[in-house]
Design a protein around this motif. Structure first.
Motif, PDB file in Angstrom:
ATOM      1  N   ASP A  65       0.183  -1.408   0.531  1.00 48.63           N
ATOM      2  CA  ASP A  65      -0.316   0.176  -0.114  1.00 48.63           C
ATOM      3  C   ASP A  65       0.619   1.495  -0.018  1.00 48.63           C
ATOM      4  OD1 ASP A  65      -2.253  -1.577  -0.049  1.00 48.63           O
ATOM      5  OD2 ASP A  65      -1.201  -2.351   2.017  1.00 48.63           O
ATOM      6  N   ILE A  66      -0.084   2.691  -0.634  1.00 50.70           N
ATOM      7  CA  ILE A  66       0.940   3.314  -0.262  1.00 50.70           C
ATOM      8  C   ILE A  66       0.299   4.552   0.427  1.00 50.70           C
ATOM      9  CG2 ILE A  66       1.584   5.913  -1.983  1.00 50.70           C
ATOM     10  CD1 ILE A  66       1.620   4.008  -4.518  1.00 50.70           C
ATOM     11  N   VAL A  67       0.777   4.834   1.531  1.00 55.59           N
ATOM     12  CA  VAL A  67      -0.022   5.507   2.499  1.00 55.59           C
ATOM     13  C   VAL A  67       0.543   6.618   2.565  1.00 55.59           C
ATOM     14  CG1 VAL A  67      -0.049   5.422   5.018  1.00 55.59           C
ATOM     15  CG2 VAL A  67       0.682   3.172   3.798  1.00 55.59           C
ATOM     16  N   GLU A  68      -0.703   7.692   2.664  1.00 56.92           N
ATOM     17  CA  GLU A  68      -1.014   8.853   2.755  1.00 56.92           C
ATOM     18  C   GLU A  68      -0.975   8.967   4.600  1.00 56.92           C
ATOM     19  OE1 GLU A  68      -1.403  11.318   0.821  1.00 56.92           O
ATOM     20  OE2 GLU A  68      -1.906   9.874  -0.931  1.00 56.92           O
ATOM     21  N   HIS A  69       0.038  10.265   4.636  1.00 54.06           N
ATOM     22  CA  HIS A  69       0.426  10.368   5.926  1.00 54.06           C
ATOM     23  C   HIS A  69      -0.431  11.619   6.478  1.00 54.06           C
ATOM     24  CE1 HIS A  69       3.605   7.162   6.279  1.00 54.06           C
ATOM     25  NE2 HIS A  69       3.839   7.716   5.253  1.00 54.06           N
ATOM     26  N   ASP A  70      -0.469  11.963   7.703  1.00 55.73           N
ATOM     27  CA  ASP A  70      -1.854  12.887   8.414  1.00 55.73           C
ATOM     28  C   ASP A  70      -0.500  14.159   8.411  1.00 55.73           C
ATOM     29  OD1 ASP A  70      -2.391  14.154  11.147  1.00 55.73           O
ATOM     30  OD2 ASP A  70      -4.483  13.696  10.380  1.00 55.73           O
ATOM     31  N   LEU A  71      -0.672  14.906   7.716  1.00 61.18           N
ATOM     32  CA  LEU A  71       0.449  15.900   8.151  1.00 61.18           C
ATOM     33  C   LEU A  71       0.518  16.468   9.340  1.00 61.18           C
ATOM     34  CD1 LEU A  71       1.780  17.891   6.360  1.00 61.18           C
ATOM     35  CD2 LEU A  71       0.401  19.688   5.757  1.00 61.18           C
ATOM     36  N   GLY A 238      11.660  19.384  -3.736  1.00 62.67           N
ATOM     37  CA  GLY A 238      12.327  19.614  -3.116  1.00 62.67           C
ATOM     38  C   GLY A 238      13.258  18.980  -3.398  1.00 62.67           C
ATOM     39  N   SER A 239      14.184  19.807  -4.937  1.00 65.62           N
ATOM     40  CA  SER A 239      14.985  20.023  -6.382  1.00 65.62           C
ATOM     41  C   SER A 239      15.867  20.896  -5.942  1.00 65.62           C
ATOM     42  CB  SER A 239      14.904  18.544  -6.921  1.00 65.62           C
ATOM     43  OG  SER A 239      16.125  19.749  -7.925  1.00 65.62           O
ATOM     44  N   ILE A 284       8.684  20.976   5.987  1.00 66.09           N
ATOM     45  CA  ILE A 284       7.489  22.109   6.928  1.00 66.09           C
ATOM     46  C   ILE A 284       7.837  23.230   5.859  1.00 66.09           C
ATOM     47  CG2 ILE A 284       7.897  23.339   8.568  1.00 66.09           C
ATOM     48  CD1 ILE A 284       9.482  22.078  10.090  1.00 66.09           C
ATOM     49  N   ALA A 285       8.352  23.090   4.768  1.00 67.21           N
ATOM     50  CA  ALA A 285       8.939  24.398   3.698  1.00 67.21           C
ATOM     51  C   ALA A 285       8.368  23.789   2.802  1.00 67.21           C
ATOM     52  CB  ALA A 285      10.606  24.462   3.956  1.00 67.21           C
ATOM     53  N   ALA A 286       7.667  22.019   2.222  1.00 72.16           N
ATOM     54  CA  ALA A 286       6.839  22.238   1.558  1.00 72.16           C
ATOM     55  C   ALA A 286       5.537  22.463   1.551  1.00 72.16           C
ATOM     56  CB  ALA A 286       7.362  21.057   1.461  1.00 72.16           C
ATOM     57  N   ALA A 287       5.385  21.722   2.813  1.00 74.44           N
ATOM     58  CA  ALA A 287       4.113  22.775   2.803  1.00 74.44           C
ATOM     59  C   ALA A 287       3.278  23.778   3.324  1.00 74.44           C
ATOM     60  CB  ALA A 287       3.561  21.669   4.448  1.00 74.44           C
ATOM     61  N   LYS A 288       4.062  25.019   3.550  1.00 70.59           N
ATOM     62  CA  LYS A 288       3.848  26.194   3.578  1.00 70.59           C
ATOM     63  C   LYS A 288       3.739  26.089   2.155  1.00 70.59           C
ATOM     64  CE  LYS A 288       5.627  30.309   4.319  1.00 70.59           C
ATOM     65  NZ  LYS A 288       7.134  31.303   4.828  1.00 70.59           N
ATOM     66  N   LEU A 289       4.647  26.100   1.411  1.00 71.38           N
ATOM     67  CA  LEU A 289       4.356  25.666  -0.180  1.00 71.38           C
ATOM     68  C   LEU A 289       3.318  25.465  -1.141  1.00 71.38           C
ATOM     69  CD1 LEU A 289       7.995  25.549  -1.551  1.00 71.38           C
ATOM     70  CD2 LEU A 289       6.964  27.824  -1.791  1.00 71.38           C
TER      71      LEU A 289
END
Length: 389
Positions: A65-71, A238-239, A284-289
Motif C-alpha cells: 500500500d501507498i500510505v497518505e500520512h496525516d500532515l 524538493g530539488s 515543513i517548507a514544502a507544506a508551506k509552499l
C-alpha cells in the motif's frame, strides 16, 4: 499505519541484505533497473530479473500500500516518519549548485549530475532523510530520451547551428527527484462585487457634426457563495539541482493515475544503478509552499463562481481539513551543457516524455532576421510612396 522507523544502528544489516538482492544470479555482477524492460538487468551479462518481493528485498518495508500520512501529526512529531533509503548509499554535495546526490555506495562520482561541476564533496547526513513512500518508475528509456532531445533541438531555429552537436555530445542523466505530495479538503466562503455590463448612447461632436456612440458601463452588485474542493496530490519538488521553472513546465507527474506509469510503493530495487537527489526543501517548507498554491487555486476557483461579466474586491475565507502528505520519487532525464561559458539545462519528464529546456540564441540569426524585416519594410513603404506620387 506508518512504516517502522529505522535508525542508523538497526538499518545497516537490512540495507546490506537489500543490496545483495540486486546482484546478478548468473554472474554476480551489478543488476540495475532497466526502464525499457521494467526489470533488473545485469550490466555485465544482460541477465534479466524481476523486481524482488518486498519481504525479500527489505524486511519490514511495506510495499502493498501507498500510505497518505496525516500532515498535522507529522509536523508535530517528525521523528515518527520512516527513515533512510533502505539500501547502502553514498551522498555527495555539489559546491556550485548545492544539489545533494544519493547513489549506490559502490559508485564513485567524478562530477555533479545536475550542473556538471567537478567541485563535489562527500556529504554526511546529519539526520536520516524521510524515506520515500512511493516511486514513479522511469518509463522513457535513454534511447527514447535522446531521440526526443534531438528532435527538440532540431526545432530551435534561433539556436546556433553548432548547438545540437555540442549539446548532444554531453551525457544525458536519468535522475530521481524528491517530491512531496499534499492532499487537503478546502471549505471556502467568498464574497465579491459582481459587475454586469450595460451600454448607453452618448452623443459627441466631431468636425462640427453631432455623432453618437455606444459606451460600456458597469453595474455592481454584491455576490457571495461557497466552495468545497479536494486537492489531490498537489506537487512540491524538493530539488535544488534542477531549475524550478523547467520542472513546473514538465509537470504534472501522473501520481493519481492507475496502471502503467502509476505510482508504485517504494522499493530500493527501482533506484538500483540510478542517482537520487536528496530533498533540500523539507516537509515543513514544502507544506508551506503547498498551502500557498492551494490558496491561490482556491481563490481562482472562487473567482470562477462570481457571476456577471467582471468582478472586484474578491475576498476568500478558506479552511483546510483532511490534510495528508507523502514523499515520492519522480524521474527525469536531465541534460546539462555549457555553451559560450554559460550553463544550460534541458529536462524531460521520464514518465510522460514532456520536455522543456534552456538554450542560447544566435546573435547572427537575430541580426539577419532584423535586417530582413527592415528591408521588407523599406520596400513596402518605398513602393507605397511611389504609387502615392
Amino acid at each position: 499505519m506508518n512504516p517502522p522507523t529505522a535508525t542508523h544502528s538497526d538499518a545497516t544489516a537490512p540495507e546490506k541484505q537489500a543490496r545483495s538482492k540486486y546482484s546478478c544470479v548468473a554472474c554476480g555482477g551489478e543488476a540495475v533497473w532497466n526502464p525499457a524492460k521494467q526489470k533488473l538487468v545485469c550490466a555485465f551479462c544482460g541477465t534479466e530479473m524481476p523486481l524482488p518481493a518486498a519481504s525479500e528485498a527489505m524486511p519490514g518495508l511495506q510495499s502493498t500500500d501507498i500510505v497518505e500520512h496525516d500532515l498535522v501529526a507529522a509536523l508535530r512529531d517528525l521523528s515518527g516518519e520512516a527513515r533512510g533509503w533502505a539500501r547502502a548509499t553514498r551522498m555527495i554535495k555539489c559546491r556550485q549548485c548545492q544539489a545533494i546526490s544519493v547513489f549506490d555506495a559502490t559508485k564513485q562520482a567524478k562530477a555533479c549530475e545536475f550542473c556538471g561541476a567537478s567541485a563535489i564533496v562527500d556529504y554526511d547526513e546529519t539526520g536520516d532523510v524521510i524515506r520515500p513512500e512511493a516511486i514513479l518508475p522511469i518509463q522513457v528509456s535513454e534511447p527514447q530520451a535522446r531521440d526526443r532531445l534531438r528532435a527538440w533541438y532540431g526545432k530551435l531555429w534561433w539556436a546556433p547551428n553548432a548547438l545540437k552537436k555540442k549539446a548532444m555530445a554531453d551525457r544525458v542523466s536519468g535522475l530521481y527527484l524528491p517530491y512531496w505530495t499534499f492532499d487537503a479538503m478546502v471549505d471556502a466562503r467568498w464574497q465579491a462585487e459582481a459587475g454586469y455590463y450595460y451600454y448607453e448612447t452618448e452623443t459627441y461632436f466631431e468636425n462640427g457634426e453631432q455623432r453618437s456612440r455606444q459606451v460600456q458601463r458597469v453595474r455592481w452588485e454584491y455576490a457571495s457563495g461557497s466552495l468545497n474542493h479536494f486537492f489531490d496530490d498537489t506537487l512540491v519538488c524538493g530539488s535544488r539541482g534542477v531549475r524550478e521553472a523547467l520542472l513546473r513546465n514538465i509537470e504534472p507527474f501522473p501520481t493519481t493515475e492507475k496502471g502503467t506509469g502509476a505510482l508504485k510503493p517504494y522499493d530500493p530495487a527501482y533506484v538500483s544503478g540510478w542517482t537520487v537527489e536528496r530533498y533540500q526543501i523539507d516537509l515543513i517548507a514544502a507544506a508551506k509552499l503547498s498551502r500557498e498554491r492551494m490558496l491561490g487555486e482556491t481563490r481562482g476557483l472562487c473567482s470562477q463562481q462570481v457571476p456577471g461579466d467582471t468582478q472586484r474586491n474578491l475576498q476568500v475565507d478558506a479552511n483546510f481539513s483532511r490534510q495528508t502528505f507523502k514523499h515520492i520519487l519522480a524521474p527525469v532525464w536531465l541534460l546539462t551543457y555549457v555553451y559560450a561559458n554559460k550553463d544550460y539545462q534541458v529536462v524531460m519528464n521520464a514518465v510522460t516524455g514532456k520536455l522543456d529546456g534552456e538554450y542560447p540564441k544566435s546573435w547572427v540569426k537575430i541580426t539577419l532576421a532584423v535586417i530582413a524585416v527592415l528591408i521588407v519594410l523599406f520596400v513596402v513603404f518605398a513602393g507605397g510612396g511611389g504609387r502615392h506620387r
